[in-house]
Scaffold this motif. Structure first.
Motif, mmCIF file in Angstrom:
data_model
loop_
_atom_site.group_PDB
_atom_site.id
_atom_site.type_symbol
_atom_site.label_atom_id
_atom_site.label_comp_id
_atom_site.label_asym_id
_atom_site.label_seq_id
_atom_site.Cartn_x
_atom_site.Cartn_y
_atom_site.Cartn_z
ATOM 1 N N GLY A 184 -110.338 64.055 32.870
ATOM 2 C CA GLY A 184 -110.791 63.979 31.675
ATOM 3 C C GLY A 184 -111.278 62.326 30.866
ATOM 4 N N ALA A 185 -111.399 61.415 32.337
ATOM 5 C CA ALA A 185 -111.714 60.274 31.595
ATOM 6 C C ALA A 185 -111.945 59.600 32.903
ATOM 7 N N PRO A 186 -112.962 59.000 33.073
ATOM 8 C CA PRO A 186 -113.397 57.963 34.430
ATOM 9 C C PRO A 186 -112.788 56.233 34.372
ATOM 10 N N LYS A 187 -112.034 56.455 36.112
ATOM 11 C CA LYS A 187 -111.900 54.506 35.683
ATOM 12 C C LYS A 187 -113.207 53.815 35.377
ATOM 13 N N PRO A 188 -112.737 52.709 34.262
ATOM 14 C CA PRO A 188 -111.278 52.060 34.899
ATOM 15 C C PRO A 188 -109.975 52.826 33.828
ATOM 16 N N ASP A 189 -110.110 53.685 32.809
ATOM 17 C CA ASP A 189 -109.173 54.869 32.165
ATOM 18 C C ASP A 189 -107.960 54.468 32.705
ATOM 19 N N PRO A 190 -107.094 54.459 32.176
ATOM 20 C CA PRO A 190 -105.551 54.132 33.527
ATOM 21 C C PRO A 190 -105.468 56.040 33.501
ATOM 22 N N ALA A 191 -106.302 57.060 33.105
ATOM 23 C CA ALA A 191 -105.597 58.356 33.148
ATOM 24 C C ALA A 191 -105.819 58.662 34.615
ATOM 25 N N LEU A 192 -106.881 57.900 35.518
ATOM 26 C CA LEU A 192 -106.876 58.938 37.203
ATOM 27 C C LEU A 192 -105.985 58.479 37.763
ATOM 28 N N PHE A 193 -105.543 56.959 37.761
ATOM 29 C CA PHE A 193 -104.469 56.205 38.203
ATOM 30 C C PHE A 193 -103.319 57.109 38.319
ATOM 31 N N GLN A 194 -102.700 57.091 36.246
ATOM 32 C CA GLN A 194 -101.990 57.789 35.664
ATOM 33 C C GLN A 194 -100.868 59.538 36.251
ATOM 34 N N ALA A 195 -102.246 60.290 36.891
ATOM 35 C CA ALA A 195 -102.077 61.246 36.667
ATOM 36 C C ALA A 195 -101.460 61.434 38.880
ATOM 37 N N ALA A 196 -102.364 60.472 38.914
ATOM 38 C CA ALA A 196 -102.004 59.950 40.544
ATOM 39 C C ALA A 196 -100.528 59.995 40.802
ATOM 40 N N LEU A 197 -100.117 58.279 40.298
ATOM 41 C CA LEU A 197 -98.263 58.429 39.726
ATOM 42 C C LEU A 197 -97.755 59.359 39.523
ATOM 43 N N LYS A 198 -98.697 60.127 38.662
ATOM 44 C CA LYS A 198 -97.210 61.236 38.348
ATOM 45 C C LYS A 198 -97.286 62.789 38.878
ATOM 46 N N SER A 199 -97.983 62.852 39.532
ATOM 47 C CA SER A 199 -97.948 63.490 40.714
ATOM 48 C C SER A 199 -96.911 64.059 41.886
ATOM 49 N N ALA A 200 -97.435 62.588 42.148
ATOM 50 C CA ALA A 200 -96.550 61.759 43.097
ATOM 51 C C ALA A 200 -94.852 61.225 42.942
ATOM 52 N N GLY A 201 -94.516 60.536 41.664
ATOM 53 C CA GLY A 201 -93.039 60.505 40.827
ATOM 54 C C GLY A 201 -92.778 59.323 41.404
ATOM 55 N N ILE B 220 -100.084 50.891 46.431
ATOM 56 C CA ILE B 220 -101.432 50.494 46.483
ATOM 57 C C ILE B 220 -102.136 51.066 45.907
ATOM 58 N N HIS B 221 -103.072 50.355 45.669
ATOM 59 C CA HIS B 221 -104.586 50.989 45.000
ATOM 60 C C HIS B 221 -105.662 50.326 46.505
ATOM 61 N N ILE B 222 -106.575 51.784 47.155
ATOM 62 C CA ILE B 222 -107.990 50.829 47.332
ATOM 63 C C ILE B 222 -109.132 51.353 47.191
ATOM 64 N N GLY B 223 -109.705 49.809 46.939
ATOM 65 C CA GLY B 223 -111.314 50.690 46.306
ATOM 66 C C GLY B 223 -111.787 49.255 46.517
ATOM 67 N N ASP B 224 -113.715 49.062 46.172
ATOM 68 C CA ASP B 224 -114.885 48.279 46.395
ATOM 69 C C ASP B 224 -114.657 48.210 45.311
ATOM 70 N N HIS B 225 -114.678 49.116 43.961
ATOM 71 C CA HIS B 225 -115.462 48.343 42.500
ATOM 72 C C HIS B 225 -114.774 47.217 41.699
ATOM 73 N N GLN B 226 -114.927 46.237 41.611
ATOM 74 C CA GLN B 226 -113.821 45.629 40.424
ATOM 75 C C GLN B 226 -113.286 45.510 39.626
ATOM 76 N N GLU B 227 -114.162 45.961 38.758
ATOM 77 C CA GLU B 227 -113.626 46.164 37.347
ATOM 78 C C GLU B 227 -112.653 47.852 37.755
ATOM 79 N N GLN B 228 -113.493 49.551 37.753
ATOM 80 C CA GLN B 228 -112.674 50.271 38.232
ATOM 81 C C GLN B 228 -111.685 50.648 39.157
#
Length: 236
Positions: free
Chosen positions: A154-171, A178-186
């Motif tokens: 329901g929200a794109p990066k850089p909104d924290p929702a995507l990261f928080q969904a992954a963190l919550k799923s993994a507990g 560690i996050h790995i990505g190409d986009h400086q801001e997002q």
């Protein structure tokens, strides 16, 4: 602190995206020309792209719902060309599937799959993406324990929702990821702001543009990724 999760961006991190989208859009327009020629004559490929941009501007809630946006644009195009509502909806769904399959026909960057294979036996991997690529169609879904998209969350990066969904799923806590990505801001700035470690995939040898945040590791080839992860784990 022990690293317990790796999250990865997809587009332009594991493959180059723009040429894939261009091919997928052409395949879709070719399909339309075959199955609904009146619609193809009504909207050229370039006009169809421009119309999609106009709809995205008019309906901001559709901008990150990239699959819904494309299918809705197709539905409108078919209706504008004189096709009835129900038939237009079916044609739009079928045309979008043509796009979706072609959009997931990617060529992984050199070293990408070997790195995924090496890392997946050591850590849980989760994809966090603003795009709509299909990991199963690409053939790399078995490396990932979960896949979170902006459209689903329901929200794109850089909104924290995507990261928080992954963190919550993994507990796990942000400091354990560690996050790995190409986009400086997002990718890098957004993840670091949450307290995650970061690896910047800088395949174009770009200059880092932020003075207040910097990546914990930087790689210029995907084959360097396991070593970069290992160094961060050692530093934690």
């Amino acid at each position: 602190m022990v690293i317990r999760l790796l999250t990865l961006d997809l587009d332009n991190t594991l493959w180059e995206t723009d040429p894939v989208i261009v091919r997928a859009e052409k395949a879709t327009h070719d399909w339309i020309a075959e199955h609904a020629p009146q619609a193809a004559s009504f909207y050229s490929l370039e006009a169809l792209r421009e119309y999609r941009n106009q709809i995205a501007e008019c309906y901001p809630d559709l901008r990150f719902r990239v699959s819904k946006l494309r299918e809705e644009v197709l539905r409108r195009v078919f209706m504008q060309s004189g096709i009835d509502r129900d038939r237009s909806a079916q044609l739009a769904a079928d045309a979008f599937q043509v796009f979706y399959r072609a959009r997931s026909d990617v060529t992984l960057f050199e070293g990408a799959e070997a790195s995924l294979q090496a890392l997946a036996v050591q850590y849980p991997l989760m994809a966090v993406t603003n795009g709509n690529a299909d990991l199963q169609l690409i053939g790399i879904e078995h490396y990932f324990q979960a896949h979170f998209s902006a459209e689903d969350v329901g929200a794109p990066k850089p909104d924290p929702a995507l990261f928080q969904a992954a963190l919550k799923s993994a507990g796990v806590d942000a400091s354990e990821c560690i996050h790995i990505g190409d986009h400086q801001e997002q990718d890098i700035v957004a993840a670091a702001t949450l307290g995650m470690k970061t690896i910047w995939v800088n395949l174009s040898d770009a200059a880092w543009a932020h003075s207040d945040v910097s990546p914990d590791q930087e790689i210029t080839h995907l084959s360097q990724l396991p070593a970069a992860v290992a160094q961060l784990v050692q530093d934690c």
